[in-house]
Design a protein around this motif. Structure first.
Motif, PDB file in Angstrom:
ATOM      1  N   ALA A 271      79.949  64.096  43.846  1.00  0.00           N
ATOM      2  CA  ALA A 271      79.185  63.051  43.157  1.00  0.00           C
ATOM      3  C   ALA A 271      78.922  63.427  41.702  1.00  0.00           C
ATOM      4  O   ALA A 271      79.033  62.579  40.802  1.00  0.00           O
ATOM      5  CB  ALA A 271      77.871  62.805  43.894  1.00  0.00           C
ATOM      6  N   CYS A 272      78.577  64.684  41.434  1.00  0.00           N
ATOM      7  CA  CYS A 272      78.310  65.115  40.062  1.00  0.00           C
ATOM      8  C   CYS A 272      79.553  65.014  39.190  1.00  0.00           C
ATOM      9  O   CYS A 272      79.498  64.556  38.046  1.00  0.00           O
ATOM     10  CB  CYS A 272      77.775  66.547  40.050  1.00  0.00           C
ATOM     11  SG  CYS A 272      76.075  66.715  40.617  1.00  0.00           S
TER      12      CYS A 272
ATOM     13  N   ARG B 243      79.547  67.416  49.179  1.00  0.00           N
ATOM     14  CA  ARG B 243      79.379  66.046  48.673  1.00  0.00           C
ATOM     15  C   ARG B 243      78.655  65.942  47.332  1.00  0.00           C
ATOM     16  O   ARG B 243      79.032  65.125  46.492  1.00  0.00           O
ATOM     17  CB  ARG B 243      78.634  65.199  49.691  1.00  0.00           C
ATOM     18  CG  ARG B 243      79.393  64.691  50.886  1.00  0.00           C
ATOM     19  CD  ARG B 243      80.629  65.381  51.237  1.00  0.00           C
ATOM     20  NE  ARG B 243      81.290  64.740  52.379  1.00  0.00           N
ATOM     21  CZ  ARG B 243      82.352  65.220  52.972  1.00  0.00           C
ATOM     22  NH1 ARG B 243      82.895  66.344  52.530  1.00  0.00           N
ATOM     23  NH2 ARG B 243      82.915  64.591  53.983  1.00  0.00           N
ATOM     24  N   ALA B 244      77.626  66.748  47.119  1.00  0.00           N
ATOM     25  CA  ALA B 244      76.892  66.663  45.853  1.00  0.00           C
ATOM     26  C   ALA B 244      77.777  67.069  44.683  1.00  0.00           C
ATOM     27  O   ALA B 244      77.703  66.492  43.598  1.00  0.00           O
ATOM     28  CB  ALA B 244      75.642  67.536  45.906  1.00  0.00           C
TER      29      ALA B 244
ATOM     30  N   LEU C 129      70.196  66.502  41.263  1.00  0.00           N
ATOM     31  CA  LEU C 129      71.449  65.744  41.306  1.00  0.00           C
ATOM     32  C   LEU C 129      71.733  65.143  39.926  1.00  0.00           C
ATOM     33  O   LEU C 129      72.834  65.308  39.383  1.00  0.00           O
ATOM     34  CB  LEU C 129      71.366  64.646  42.364  1.00  0.00           C
ATOM     35  CG  LEU C 129      72.628  63.779  42.524  1.00  0.00           C
ATOM     36  CD1 LEU C 129      73.800  64.614  43.023  1.00  0.00           C
ATOM     37  CD2 LEU C 129      72.351  62.622  43.493  1.00  0.00           C
TER      38      LEU C 129
ATOM     39  N   TRP D 155      79.696  59.189  50.406  1.00  0.00           N
ATOM     40  CA  TRP D 155      80.501  60.402  50.581  1.00  0.00           C
ATOM     41  C   TRP D 155      80.024  61.196  51.794  1.00  0.00           C
ATOM     42  O   TRP D 155      80.835  61.693  52.594  1.00  0.00           O
ATOM     43  CB  TRP D 155      80.417  61.285  49.332  1.00  0.00           C
ATOM     44  CG  TRP D 155      81.140  60.782  48.121  1.00  0.00           C
ATOM     45  CD1 TRP D 155      80.583  60.397  46.942  1.00  0.00           C
ATOM     46  CD2 TRP D 155      82.550  60.619  47.950  1.00  0.00           C
ATOM     47  NE1 TRP D 155      81.547  59.999  46.055  1.00  0.00           N
ATOM     48  CE2 TRP D 155      82.772  60.132  46.641  1.00  0.00           C
ATOM     49  CE3 TRP D 155      83.637  60.842  48.773  1.00  0.00           C
ATOM     50  CZ2 TRP D 155      84.039  59.866  46.139  1.00  0.00           C
ATOM     51  CZ3 TRP D 155      84.918  60.575  48.274  1.00  0.00           C
ATOM     52  CH2 TRP D 155      85.107  60.085  46.986  1.00  0.00           C
ATOM     53  N   THR D 156      78.706  61.341  51.919  1.00  0.00           N
ATOM     54  CA  THR D 156      78.139  62.169  52.990  1.00  0.00           C
ATOM     55  C   THR D 156      78.413  61.573  54.358  1.00  0.00           C
ATOM     56  O   THR D 156      78.605  62.311  55.342  1.00  0.00           O
ATOM     57  CB  THR D 156      76.620  62.320  52.771  1.00  0.00           C
ATOM     58  OG1 THR D 156      76.389  62.908  51.491  1.00  0.00           O
ATOM     59  CG2 THR D 156      75.999  63.220  53.832  1.00  0.00           C
TER      60      THR D 156
ATOM     61  N   GLU E 234      72.964  58.129  43.967  1.00  0.00           N
ATOM     62  CA  GLU E 234      72.487  58.467  45.304  1.00  0.00           C
ATOM     63  C   GLU E 234      73.193  57.629  46.369  1.00  0.00           C
ATOM     64  O   GLU E 234      73.490  58.119  47.461  1.00  0.00           O
ATOM     65  CB  GLU E 234      70.974  58.273  45.381  1.00  0.00           C
ATOM     66  CG  GLU E 234      70.192  59.313  44.600  1.00  0.00           C
ATOM     67  CD  GLU E 234      68.695  59.235  44.847  1.00  0.00           C
ATOM     68  OE1 GLU E 234      68.266  58.428  45.714  1.00  0.00           O
ATOM     69  OE2 GLU E 234      67.943  59.968  44.178  1.00  0.00           O
TER      70      GLU E 234
ATOM     71  N   GLU F  96      76.250  56.400  46.143  1.00  0.00           N
ATOM     72  CA  GLU F  96      77.610  56.928  46.278  1.00  0.00           C
ATOM     73  C   GLU F  96      77.601  58.251  47.033  1.00  0.00           C
ATOM     74  O   GLU F  96      78.492  58.515  47.844  1.00  0.00           O
ATOM     75  CB  GLU F  96      78.240  57.096  44.902  1.00  0.00           C
ATOM     76  CG  GLU F  96      78.584  55.762  44.239  1.00  0.00           C
ATOM     77  CD  GLU F  96      79.333  55.939  42.939  1.00  0.00           C
ATOM     78  OE1 GLU F  96      79.431  57.091  42.461  1.00  0.00           O
ATOM     79  OE2 GLU F  96      79.806  54.922  42.403  1.00  0.00           O
ATOM     80  N   LEU F  97      76.582  59.072  46.782  1.00  0.00           N
ATOM     81  CA  LEU F  97      76.456  60.327  47.527  1.00  0.00           C
ATOM     82  C   LEU F  97      76.278  60.040  49.013  1.00  0.00           C
ATOM     83  O   LEU F  97      76.851  60.730  49.867  1.00  0.00           O
ATOM     84  CB  LEU F  97      75.273  61.133  46.993  1.00  0.00           C
ATOM     85  CG  LEU F  97      74.958  62.441  47.711  1.00  0.00           C
ATOM     86  CD1 LEU F  97      76.146  63.385  47.663  1.00  0.00           C
ATOM     87  CD2 LEU F  97      73.723  63.104  47.102  1.00  0.00           C
ATOM     88  N   LYS F  98      75.495  59.015  49.318  1.00  0.00           N
ATOM     89  CA  LYS F  98      75.313  58.610  50.714  1.00  0.00           C
ATOM     90  C   LYS F  98      76.655  58.228  51.349  1.00  0.00           C
ATOM     91  O   LYS F  98      76.960  58.624  52.478  1.00  0.00           O
ATOM     92  CB  LYS F  98      74.340  57.438  50.782  1.00  0.00           C
ATOM     93  CG  LYS F  98      74.138  56.872  52.178  1.00  0.00           C
ATOM     94  CD  LYS F  98      73.174  55.684  52.147  1.00  0.00           C
ATOM     95  CE  LYS F  98      73.018  55.074  53.538  1.00  0.00           C
ATOM     96  NZ  LYS F  98      72.074  53.917  53.504  1.00  0.00           N
TER      97      LYS F  98
ATOM     98  N   ILE G 133      76.262  67.852  52.510  1.00  0.00           N
ATOM     99  CA  ILE G 133      75.778  67.283  51.252  1.00  0.00           C
ATOM    100  C   ILE G 133      75.693  68.338  50.152  1.00  0.00           C
ATOM    101  O   ILE G 133      75.932  68.037  48.973  1.00  0.00           O
ATOM    102  CB  ILE G 133      74.418  66.588  51.462  1.00  0.00           C
ATOM    103  CG1 ILE G 133      74.091  65.685  50.274  1.00  0.00           C
ATOM    104  CG2 ILE G 133      73.298  67.604  51.717  1.00  0.00           C
ATOM    105  CD1 ILE G 133      72.926  64.761  50.507  1.00  0.00           C
TER     106      ILE G 133
END
Length: 720
Positions: free
Chosen positions: A461-462, A457-458, A706, A367-368, A361, A363-365, A453
């Motif tokens: 991240a995945c 972005r998601a 996620l 990226w976003t 989460e 890292e997703l933040k 996101i």
């Protein structure tokens, strides 16, 4: 494991403050050393005040888990903020939320905190406890029972840590003691016989079996032989000695330990407790009370006794976590430190991903919060630099034949991706970057929000987390894998589509990481789209002028209704005007109109019929002064259900059942990069987490999905 330490210290965040306030609190120093002990035990730990905000705080810290993943656990230090049975407040909330916790249940705390109820249970079980009575007010007019002889002990009926404890020697002192308790707590007073002798307590640890710690004696060198609140707080002016093991004979030791275990079971305690005794002159034990939340203060007798059996502070704190985990989860089929775990790449990957939930989460933040609109070369460049570093860490290299360094970039493992799996992710957020501000990341219990996101972005991240799990499991170098990144989703893949066609023709299968649907549904069919630009030019006309020739805007608006009627929803053909811009001079009517028309479809032949109808409509304007120019801007092919999608969905369904993950299929309305994949290559779309409000300021993904999608992707790649 995620562990939330819940305590009551400073917060008074309740709807109303009334009733009996809590006077029992853990010191911040103790809370801090418990936190550090758990962190050294390898846990992820956060502290929370046990107030009305605790539910939302725990929802954020402990999202729903997937099957096989240990949920978070609460280390309960909460004595409550106010009111009666305050020990029960946080355990009751945790029971409702379904969150495991260290310590006894609400009903046990309610009984243990009520000394009268405790004594009634003990008497029913035939366990020895001093004789007693209860006085509701200091104005009592009934005589004491004949078998109650002075001196007596008075204490509040339902308080802890010796609040209001006092020895009384006659009726006058009794009334005075009852009055103090009544004035202080507005509570009945427990009056029990005073056992003149030694004070001993026994700590208990575990459940099945429960272990009795060595007895601790409280030695009184001066003053009355009772352990007061002032003694416990160090304000009495006298020094008490704790002796462990208590200097009593072996028979008495066994007797008090066995009685403590029987009391623990009689009240239904869990994990830990402390039973307080008095020994008379003949060493006969009497149970005074049960502390269902034995203090973990470093100077407390419970910690002191644990040290005598080799449990230093850190070991004791982590032992309590182990005991509670065993009670909730039972013996784990695969122990986290067993050799079998490290022999199975799937279990290694599962363990890695579930332990990386928060990191994913975060890292997703990150990226976003990198803005990369379609028309923003700086933002796109920032994304690419960061991706280069991520793939370098994964020991993946750039595939130059499928990289143009403008709109398309491809990375591959050491085995390459020919005959393997190609994952496709966009890095641009469909926005031309003119005006407005990026929408920052934010977290809610069920949804994660942020610009792009879901659309971008998601998926990133995945993919990164799945590849990282493969690397940790030592399998990435064995796999034929590639990742295709493109940056013109907002322009219909106008510049990257050719490169994707070449790359996907080389792969055996392609996974499109655009968002799926709730309940784990991927997309096995989606519509295609075509976009047209229409330019209408007409005469210069004054407002209110009398003329038979319409102005450009009026002429186009009349046509727009016909455009809408081209749609045939039952046949999945929809045509609509997306945007209209006009030009005019001063007070004149518009002389030029630019419009964008969007067509979505599933059947290419029907789409061509709709396109022909659109061109025919504007081909020969009947008005001499009206000119029309029409151009197709982009075309994105549809994806229809076929054998190439069914093979992948069946494999995914089997993996989902094995790992107890939600799964299904759905048809999508939006075009994806999957339309560019050749028919000879297997394909699945919508592999990203489920989304909501795409391309709006409220764009978000389902938080639980996620991890679910990262896990499903990992297991799919391991099976490949």
């Amino acid at each position: 494991m995620k562990i939330a330490i819940i305590y009551n210290r400073d917060s008074q965040a309740v709807i109303n403050l009334f009733g009996r306030p809590n006077r029992e609190k853990y010191g911040l120093g103790t809370i801090d050393i418990i936190k550090k002990a758990l962190e050294e035990g390898g846990h992820q730990v956060k502290t929370f005040e046990g107030d009305k905000n605790i539910i939302s705080a725990l929802e954020d810290f402990m999202p729903s888990v997937i099957s096989g993943e240990r949920p978070g656990l609460v280390f309960n230090l909460s004595y409550g903020i106010q009111g009666r049975a305050r020990y029960t407040h946080i355990p009751g909330i945790l029971e409702m939320l379904g969150i495991p916790y260290v310590g006894s249940s609400p009903e046990t705390h309610a009984v243990a905190l009520d000394k009268v109820l405790t004594k009634m249970v003990l008497m029913q079980k035939g366990l020895p406890t001093p004789k007693f009575t209860v006085l509701d007010t200091p104005d009592f007019d009934m005589p004491l029972q004949d078998d109650l002889k002075y001196p007596l002990i008075v204490k509040p009926k339902d308080e802890a840590v010796s609040f209001g404890l006092k020895i009384v020697n006659n009726e006058e002192e009794l009334r005075e003691g009852v009055k103090v308790i009544y004035d202080m707590f507005n509570s009945p007073t427990l009056v029990e016989e005073y056992i003149d002798g030694r004070e001993v307590n026994v700590g208990l640890l575990g459940n099945t079996p429960v272990e009795a710690l060595p007895p601790v004696e409280i030695a009184f060198s001066q003053g009355e032989k009772i352990f007061t609140y002032e003694d416990k707080k160090g304000t009495s002016g006298r020094t008490l000695e704790k002796i462990c093991p208590a200097p009593i004979d072996e028979e008495t030791t066994k007797k008090v330990q066995n009685l403590a275990i029987e009391t623990f079971r009689a009240l239904g305690c869990f994990d830990s407790a402390r039973v307080d005794f008095r020994l008379d002159k003949d060493n006969n034990p009497y149970i005074l009370e049960v502390n269902s939340m034995a203090s973990l203060g470093k100077s407390g007798s419970y910690v002191f006794a644990a040290e005598k059996i080799g449990l230093d502070y850190n070991k004791l704190v982590n032992k309590l976590i182990e005991i509670a985990s065993l009670r909730y989860f039972g013996p784990m089929a695969v122990e986290e430190n067993s050799s079998s775990l490290y022999a199975d790449p799937k279990m290694i990957s599962f363990s890695y991903l579930t332990q990386q939930r928060d990191k994913m989460e975060e890292e997703l933040k990150e990226w976003t919060n990198i803005p990369s609109w379609t028309g923003d070369p700086v933002g796109i460049g920032t994304m690419i630099k960061r991706l280069e570093k991520s793939f370098e860490d994964l020991e993946m290299t750039k595939a130059s034949d499928f990289t143009n360094n403008r709109s398309a970039w491809t990375w591959e493992t050491t085995q390459g991706f020919e005959g393997g799996t190609l994952m496709v992710v966009t890095i641009d957020v469909p926005h031309e970057g003119k005006g407005g501000y990026p929408i920052p990341f934010r977290r809610e219990p069920e949804w994660l929000y942020g610009e792009g996101i879901a659309s971008s972005r998601a998926g990133i991240a995945c993919v990164i987390q799945a590849l990282s799990a493969l690397k940790i499991a030592g399998k990435i170098e064995d796999k034929k894998l590639g990742v295709f990144i493109y940056s013109d989703e907002g322009r219909g893949m106008r510049y990257s589509s050719h490169m994707l066609r070449l790359a996907s023709a080389k792969a055996k299968e392609v996974i499109i990481m655009q968002p799926g649907f709730l309940n784990g549904k991927v997309v096995d069919q989606h519509r295609g789209s075509r976009k047209y630009s229409i330019l209408v030019e007409g005469p210069f006309q004054r407002t209110g002028a009398h003329t038979t020739t319409p102005d450009a805007m009026s002429w186009f608006l009349a046509k727009s209704e016909i455009i809408r009627n081209i749609s045939r929803p039952k046949e999945m053909i929809n045509m609509a005007v997306q945007e209209v811009h006009s030009e005019r001079y001063s007070i004149l009517l518009p002389h030029r109109v630019r419009a964008t028309v969007y067509l979505s479809f599933l059947d290419k032949d029907l789409a061509q019929q709709a396109e022909d109808a659109l061109y025919s409509m504007f081909e020969n304007p009947s008005e001499d002064e009206i000119s029309v120019y029409i151009q197709k801007l982009e075309e994105r092919p549809p994806l229809n259900k076929s054998e190439r999608t069914s093979q992948m969905t069946e494999k995914l369904r089997i993996i989902s059942e094995e790992w107890k993950l939600p799964f299904g299929t759905e048809s999508g309305l939006l075009p994806t990069a999957g339309g560019e994949v050749p028919e000879s290559t297997d394909l699945i779309c919508g592999f990203g987490p489920a989304s909501r409000d795409m391309f709006t300021p409220n764009e978000c993904i389902h938080r639980g999905e996620l991890l679910q999608r990262a896990l499903l992707l990992t297991m799919y790649l391991l099976d490949g």
